[in-house]
Design a protein around this motif. Structure first.
Motif, PDB file in Angstrom:
ATOM      1  N   LYS A 159       0.831  -1.211   0.000  1.00 50.10           N
ATOM      2  CA  LYS A 159       0.000   0.000   0.000  1.00 50.10           C
ATOM      3  C   LYS A 159       0.867   1.264   0.000  1.00 50.10           C
ATOM      4  O   LYS A 159       0.531   2.240  -0.674  1.00 50.10           O
ATOM      5  CB  LYS A 159      -0.913   0.000   1.228  1.00 50.10           C
ATOM      6  CG  LYS A 159      -2.067  -0.978   1.107  1.00 50.10           C
ATOM      7  CD  LYS A 159      -3.200  -0.571   2.065  1.00 50.10           C
ATOM      8  CE  LYS A 159      -4.412  -1.446   1.905  1.00 50.10           C
ATOM      9  NZ  LYS A 159      -4.474  -2.593   2.791  1.00 50.10           N
ATOM     10  N   ASP A 160       1.968   1.253   0.771  1.00 52.91           N
ATOM     11  CA  ASP A 160       2.798   2.466   0.864  1.00 52.91           C
ATOM     12  C   ASP A 160       3.406   2.817  -0.482  1.00 52.91           C
ATOM     13  O   ASP A 160       3.426   3.973  -0.902  1.00 52.91           O
ATOM     14  CB  ASP A 160       3.925   2.288   1.898  1.00 52.91           C
ATOM     15  CG  ASP A 160       3.354   2.193   3.306  1.00 52.91           C
ATOM     16  OD1 ASP A 160       2.161   2.539   3.472  1.00 52.91           O
ATOM     17  OD2 ASP A 160       4.084   1.757   4.218  1.00 52.91           O
ATOM     18  N   GLU A 161       3.892   1.781  -1.180  1.00 48.29           N
ATOM     19  CA  GLU A 161       4.504   2.019  -2.494  1.00 48.29           C
ATOM     20  C   GLU A 161       3.461   2.548  -3.485  1.00 48.29           C
ATOM     21  O   GLU A 161       3.718   3.488  -4.240  1.00 48.29           O
ATOM     22  CB  GLU A 161       5.122   0.701  -2.999  1.00 48.29           C
ATOM     23  CG  GLU A 161       5.802   0.847  -4.340  1.00 48.29           C
ATOM     24  CD  GLU A 161       6.571  -0.409  -4.766  1.00 48.29           C
ATOM     25  OE1 GLU A 161       6.894  -1.249  -3.909  1.00 48.29           O
ATOM     26  OE2 GLU A 161       6.851  -0.519  -5.980  1.00 48.29           O
ATOM     27  N   GLU A 163       0.721   4.109  -2.773  1.00 51.56           N
ATOM     28  CA  GLU A 163       0.370   5.469  -2.321  1.00 51.56           C
ATOM     29  C   GLU A 163       1.450   6.462  -2.770  1.00 51.56           C
ATOM     30  O   GLU A 163       1.167   7.500  -3.354  1.00 51.56           O
ATOM     31  CB  GLU A 163       0.301   5.426  -0.782  1.00 51.56           C
ATOM     32  CG  GLU A 163      -0.481   6.487  -0.090  1.00 51.56           C
ATOM     33  CD  GLU A 163      -1.990   6.308  -0.146  1.00 51.56           C
ATOM     34  OE1 GLU A 163      -2.497   5.180   0.014  1.00 51.56           O
ATOM     35  OE2 GLU A 163      -2.655   7.342  -0.338  1.00 51.56           O
ATOM     36  N   ALA A 164       2.722   6.087  -2.538  1.00 49.02           N
ATOM     37  CA  ALA A 164       3.835   6.992  -2.866  1.00 49.02           C
ATOM     38  C   ALA A 164       3.904   7.253  -4.363  1.00 49.02           C
ATOM     39  O   ALA A 164       4.231   8.355  -4.800  1.00 49.02           O
ATOM     40  CB  ALA A 164       5.148   6.387  -2.378  1.00 49.02           C
TER      41      ALA A 164
END
Ligand SMILES: Cc1cc2nc3c(=O)[nH]c(=O)nc-3n(C[C@H](O)[C@H](O)[C@H](O)COP(=O)(O)OP(=O)(O)OC[C@H]3O[C@@H](n4cnc5c(N)ncnc54)[C@H](O)[C@@H]3O)c2cc1C
Length: 512
Positions: A159-161, A163-164
């Protein structure tokens, strides 16, 4: 247990196709997804003595590479390839083991000739039925050429990747760290985007056809089969074989088939076409049709095909709403496919523009995933079937606004809000949303015809009951015509009509 019994029984027959040894090199941590991924690869390895598991340090954790013992293939799955991606894994196992991918020899040669380093990453969701085609195409390229690598990233596990990188539409493909493309892409389309398009000069050399069908959806496919069954020289040219149906998940109204799925159904149609001597020309786009001594079809690639008759079956595509922000935020919060992109908006607020069947179905689907859905309808009431409207109104996280004209979709870098005007009061409202799904119907793919054939105000080709247009020898079928209804069996029926109309025309007119 990561693999349920059903998946195991799907996998077992394919394991027989594995030729050489395959090693699943796993990078796992102590988190829950890593544990699931480890269970998953171990269970797969237990099913075949040709598959083994090794630990490895890879760029992402959890992930695993599908390699030969002494040789890396370049294929990595980051996150679990379940759902629609399970088939991609099965195909990767078989192809890495040494089995030749099922693509044309000229494409294999083009892929092998690439001499620069290409590192692809595809971001997918497991509910996206458009994603496997891209994943499988990139995997094939990696298997065939050591300069090419491909990592599939399952968005839910990274999710972080996601999102980024501001990925709001899948499949999203990055090449060497830069955005490369989004949406469905075949091997041919990826090669063409890389500037490796096939040499189309040989198309100019083709003998004229009796019937040349333009379009590879239900209408074009039916027309080609009907024409070929008459024993006449038949060609079928299409930008993307399968048409809109490959975007469709569940189909329940093909009479005699209670349930099927779009990609499966069109794969069966393609197999049916292969039973006949139809000259299929994939990945080519028609640009112009002219009536000379014969009909001449010019293609975007520069080639020209000749035919005594032509069946236009170029279908339709999603209509754009044409408000500020729509183009700017494509793949940055604006989406057209709820099945594909819905999971990327989990827990967020979204709007659905359009209160017809497709809009309301999308809103119902999305309401189960996102925090809140606002349905924005231009007309004073929703147009969807009453049963769908009832379902929609029963959901607590849905708001419906009617008589609302969308004015703008805005944000900085990605969608942040949607503004509409109440058509009665003139009052303007801005709704904070992170996603906007536009489902306001379809428009015919007929711009390329310009004034060659007569079309309605909205661009639909006007046909008579034989499927004939106003130009002798030119017929049309399916969603690109002025037919009252747009459905699979209706398109197939009109494709058959147009082919029979073309055959009649050929026997009544001595076209040389
Ligand atoms: C999300 C969704 C769900 C649906 N669900 C159902 C359902 O459950 N049941 C049902 O009956 N119908 C359903 N439909 C409608 C159905 O898919 C269409 O009516 C049908 O696909 C129309 O077939 P067609 O062959 O006329 O056009 P399309 O399927 O649109 O095919 C057009 C073909 O023409 C090609 N083409 C376009 N332009 C060019 C060009 N310039 N040069 C060369 N080739 C070109 C395309 O690549 C494609 O091969 C659905 C549609 C959508 C979008």
């Amino acid at each position: 247990m990561a693999l349920d019994q059903e998946i195991k029984s799907q996998l077992i027959p394919y394991l027989d196709y594995i030729e050489g040894n395959v090693v699943l090199k796993v990078s796992a941590g102590s988190d829950e997804t890593s544990e699931k991924l480890l269970d998953f690869v171990r269970e797969i390895a237990e099913l075949s003595d040709k598959i083994s598991v090794e630990e490895a340090g890879l760029e992402r954790t959890p992930s695993f590479a599908v390699d030969k013992k002494e040789e890396t293939s370049g294929i990595v799955f980051a996150g679990l390839p379940l759902g629609h991606e399970f088939t991609s894994l099965v195909m990767a196992l078989v192809q890495v083991s040494g089995r030749k991918p099922k693509i044309e020899d000229n494409l294999i040669a083009q892929i092998k000739s690439i001499d620069k380093k290409l590192d692809f990453t595809s971001y997918v969701s497991l509910s996206c039925h458009n994603c496997p085609e891209v994943v499988q195409a990139l995997n094939i390229m990696a298997v065939l050429n050591p300069n090419i690598t491909h990592t599939m990233v399952e968005g839910g596990s990274f999710k972080d990747e996601v999102e980024a990188k501001q990925i709001m539409s899948v499949p999203a493909v990055h090449l060497n760290g830069q955005e490369f493309g989004s949406g469905r892409m075949t091997v041919e389309q990826i090669l063409s985007k890389l500037g490796q398009a096939a040499d189309s000069s040989e198309l100019d050399e083709k003998d004229p056809y009796d019937v040349l069908v333009v379009g590879g959806g239900p209408a074009g496919s039916a027309a080609a089969i009907y024409a070929a069954r008459k024993g006449i020289r038949t060609g079928l040219l299409a930008e993307t074989m399968g048409g809109q149906v490959i975007e469709t998940l569940g189909i329940e109204n093909i009479i005699g088939t209670k349930y099927t799925e779009g990609p499966k159904f069109m794969a069966e149609v393609a197999e049916h076409i292969r039973e006949y001597p139809v000259d299929v020309i994939p990945a080519q786009r028609a640009a112009k049709l002219e009536k000379k001594e014969l009909l001449e079809l010019s293609l975007d690639s520069g080639a020209t095909l000749k035919s005594k008759t032509v069946v236009i079956a170029t279908g339709a595509r999603w209509r754009s709403i044409g408000v500020p922000g729509e183009q700017e935020f494509k793949n940055k919060g604006i989406a057209y496919c709820p099945h594909c992109d819905g999971p990327l908006f989990a827990g967020k607020n979204v709007a659905v523009i359009g209160g017809g069947n497709s809009g309301v179905e999308a809103a119902i689907d999305l309401a189960g995933i996102v925090n809140h859905v606002t349905v924005v309808e231009f007309l004073p009431e929703l147009k969807a079937d009453i049963i769908l409207q009832k379902r929609l109104r029963s959901l607590s996280n849905v708001a419906i606004v009617t008589n609302a004209q969308t004015k703008e979709i805005a944000g900085s870098g990605k969608v942040e809000n949607l503004t509409y005007t109440d058509q009665q009061s003139g009052e303007q409202t801005t709704v904070p949303v992170q996603g906007v799904f536009i489902l306001i119907g379809l428009m015919p793919n007929t711009e390329w015809l310009a004034d060659t054939v007569e079309r309605t105000k909205i661009g639909e080709v006007i046909v008579d009951r034989h499927g004939a247009t106003n130009v002798p020898g030119v017929f049309a079928a399916g969603d690109c015509t002025d037919s009252a209804y747009k459905q699979i069996i209706i398109s197939m029926g009109s494709g058959a009509t147009a082919a029979l109309g073309a055959f009649d025309y050929l026997i009544r007119n001595d076209v040389q």
